[in-house]
Motif scaffolding. Structure first.
Motif, PDB file in Angstrom:
ATOM      1  N   PHE A   1      32.789   0.622  77.345  1.00 44.02           N
ATOM      2  CA  PHE A   1      31.926  -0.528  77.547  1.00 44.02           C
ATOM      3  C   PHE A   1      31.963  -0.952  79.005  1.00 44.02           C
ATOM      4  O   PHE A   1      32.354  -2.063  79.340  1.00 44.02           O
ATOM      5  N   THR A   2      31.564  -0.018  79.850  1.00 46.31           N
ATOM      6  CA  THR A   2      31.555  -0.259  81.287  1.00 46.31           C
ATOM      7  C   THR A   2      30.116  -0.356  81.780  1.00 46.31           C
ATOM      8  O   THR A   2      29.186   0.067  81.086  1.00 46.31           O
TER       9      THR A   2
ATOM     10  N   PRO B   1      32.929  -8.024  80.206  1.00 41.36           N
ATOM     11  CA  PRO B   1      33.469  -9.167  79.454  1.00 41.36           C
ATOM     12  C   PRO B   1      33.069  -9.096  77.967  1.00 41.36           C
ATOM     13  O   PRO B   1      32.068  -8.482  77.604  1.00 41.36           O
ATOM     14  N   SER B   2      33.860  -9.763  77.135  1.00 44.76           N
ATOM     15  CA  SER B   2      33.692  -9.643  75.679  1.00 44.76           C
ATOM     16  C   SER B   2      32.324 -10.109  75.189  1.00 44.76           C
ATOM     17  O   SER B   2      31.773  -9.524  74.258  1.00 44.76           O
ATOM     18  N   ASP B   3      31.733 -11.141  75.797  1.00 46.21           N
ATOM     19  CA  ASP B   3      30.414 -11.593  75.341  1.00 46.21           C
ATOM     20  C   ASP B   3      29.346 -10.531  75.610  1.00 46.21           C
ATOM     21  O   ASP B   3      28.469 -10.284  74.781  1.00 46.21           O
ATOM     22  N   ILE B   4      29.435  -9.858  76.755  1.00 48.12           N
ATOM     23  CA  ILE B   4      28.492  -8.781  77.075  1.00 48.12           C
ATOM     24  C   ILE B   4      28.774  -7.577  76.180  1.00 48.12           C
ATOM     25  O   ILE B   4      27.838  -6.928  75.688  1.00 48.12           O
ATOM     26  N   LYS B   5      30.031  -7.295  75.941  1.00 51.25           N
ATOM     27  CA  LYS B   5      30.410  -6.179  75.058  1.00 51.25           C
ATOM     28  C   LYS B   5      29.829  -6.385  73.655  1.00 51.25           C
ATOM     29  O   LYS B   5      29.282  -5.458  73.060  1.00 51.25           O
TER      30      LYS B   5
ATOM     31  N   SER C   1      31.811  -9.989  87.439  1.00 48.56           N
ATOM     32  CA  SER C   1      32.615  -9.538  88.580  1.00 48.56           C
ATOM     33  C   SER C   1      33.339  -8.219  88.332  1.00 48.56           C
ATOM     34  O   SER C   1      34.130  -7.790  89.165  1.00 48.56           O
ATOM     35  N   VAL C   2      33.067  -7.547  87.212  1.00 49.24           N
ATOM     36  CA  VAL C   2      33.789  -6.307  86.907  1.00 49.24           C
ATOM     37  C   VAL C   2      33.239  -5.134  87.721  1.00 49.24           C
ATOM     38  O   VAL C   2      32.068  -5.117  88.100  1.00 49.24           O
ATOM     39  N   GLU C   3      34.112  -4.171  87.979  1.00 51.52           N
ATOM     40  CA  GLU C   3      33.714  -2.960  88.686  1.00 51.52           C
ATOM     41  C   GLU C   3      32.981  -2.015  87.715  1.00 51.52           C
ATOM     42  O   GLU C   3      32.990  -2.231  86.507  1.00 51.52           O
TER      43      GLU C   3
ATOM     44  N   GLY D   1      18.080  -4.040  76.558  1.00 54.51           N
ATOM     45  CA  GLY D   1      19.195  -3.285  77.126  1.00 54.51           C
ATOM     46  C   GLY D   1      19.333  -3.517  78.617  1.00 54.51           C
ATOM     47  O   GLY D   1      20.435  -3.674  79.144  1.00 54.51           O
ATOM     48  N   LYS D   2      18.205  -3.569  79.327  1.00 58.43           N
ATOM     49  CA  LYS D   2      18.239  -3.818  80.771  1.00 58.43           C
ATOM     50  C   LYS D   2      18.724  -5.233  81.081  1.00 58.43           C
ATOM     51  O   LYS D   2      19.376  -5.467  82.105  1.00 58.43           O
ATOM     52  N   ASN D   3      18.418  -6.162  80.205  1.00 57.47           N
ATOM     53  CA  ASN D   3      18.908  -7.524  80.392  1.00 57.47           C
ATOM     54  C   ASN D   3      20.432  -7.566  80.249  1.00 57.47           C
ATOM     55  O   ASN D   3      21.116  -8.282  80.992  1.00 57.47           O
ATOM     56  N   ILE D   4      20.949  -6.798  79.303  1.00 53.80           N
ATOM     57  CA  ILE D   4      22.410  -6.706  79.150  1.00 53.80           C
ATOM     58  C   ILE D   4      23.017  -6.095  80.418  1.00 53.80           C
ATOM     59  O   ILE D   4      24.048  -6.545  80.916  1.00 53.80           O
ATOM     60  N   MET D   5      22.353  -5.075  80.956  1.00 54.13           N
ATOM     61  CA  MET D   5      22.824  -4.443  82.189  1.00 54.13           C
ATOM     62  C   MET D   5      22.812  -5.455  83.340  1.00 54.13           C
ATOM     63  O   MET D   5      23.736  -5.503  84.158  1.00 54.13           O
ATOM     64  N   ARG D   6      21.773  -6.277  83.407  1.00 61.68           N
ATOM     65  CA  ARG D   6      21.695  -7.306  84.450  1.00 61.68           C
ATOM     66  C   ARG D   6      22.885  -8.261  84.346  1.00 61.68           C
ATOM     67  O   ARG D   6      23.526  -8.590  85.350  1.00 61.68           O
ATOM     68  N   LYS D   7      23.197  -8.673  83.119  1.00 61.69           N
ATOM     69  CA  LYS D   7      24.337  -9.576  82.913  1.00 61.69           C
ATOM     70  C   LYS D   7      25.643  -8.896  83.320  1.00 61.69           C
ATOM     71  O   LYS D   7      26.521  -9.530  83.926  1.00 61.69           O
TER      72      LYS D   7
END
Length: 157
Positions: free
Chosen positions: A88-89, A133-137, A125-127, A114-120
């Motif tokens: 989940f990177t 983060p868990s909400d995005i996951k 701040s993750v590499e 899906g692209k909106n999830i990618m935007r988030k």
């Protein structure tokens, strides 16, 4: 290509084959949803799945082209995918989204999610190779589960 009358399709195949032949190009691997048209094309020039069919009895196959599937019997376009994800990177999210090939834009409402999830994920701040983060996951896992619904989508050509 699509034509109104079978006679136009037969002429189109003949003319196109002649033009390609004049340029030393062999046009082959024909498939059609019209058995009458297929009967005018030599067996050796048909797509391999059609070469072995009895056109009077057998159903025509589903063909893959440009990332889409075309069911020649029902003349519908379908999407098929077998994507899974274990990580989940940001890198994996981008990889999955970019694998959805949709040249006609028919999946735009779905791919935009899906692209909106990618935007988030990019705003976090993750590499690239760190877990998002868990909400995005959670949102990503829900979107990935909905990928299986795409195989139910059939669009008349």
């Amino acid at each position: 290509m699509s034509t109104e009358a079978i006679e136009d399709a037969i002429k189109l195949v003949k003319d196109t084959t002649e033009v390609c032949s004049s340029a030393n190009l062999k046009l082959h691997k024909f498939v059609s949803n019209s058995q009458k048209l297929l009967n005018t094309i030599p067996i050796s020039e048909r797509v391999s799945e059609v070469q072995v069919l009895d056109l009077l009895k057998d159903k025509l196959p589903t063909e893959r082209t440009l990332g889409l599937e075309w069911c020649s019997n029902s003349d519908t376009i379908m999407f098929k995918n077998s994507m899974t994800t274990k990580s989940f990177t940001k890198r994996r999210i981008l990889s999955v989204i970019s694998q959805l090939y949709d040249p006609l834009g028919l999946l735009a409402p779905f791919t935009l999610l899906g692209k909106n999830i990618m935007r988030k994920a990019c705003q976090s701040s993750v590499e690239w190779d760190e877990e998002v983060p868990s909400d995005i996951k959670t949102e990503w896992m829900t979107w990935m589960e909905s990928l299986s619904d795409l195989k139910k989508l059939k669009i008349s050509r």
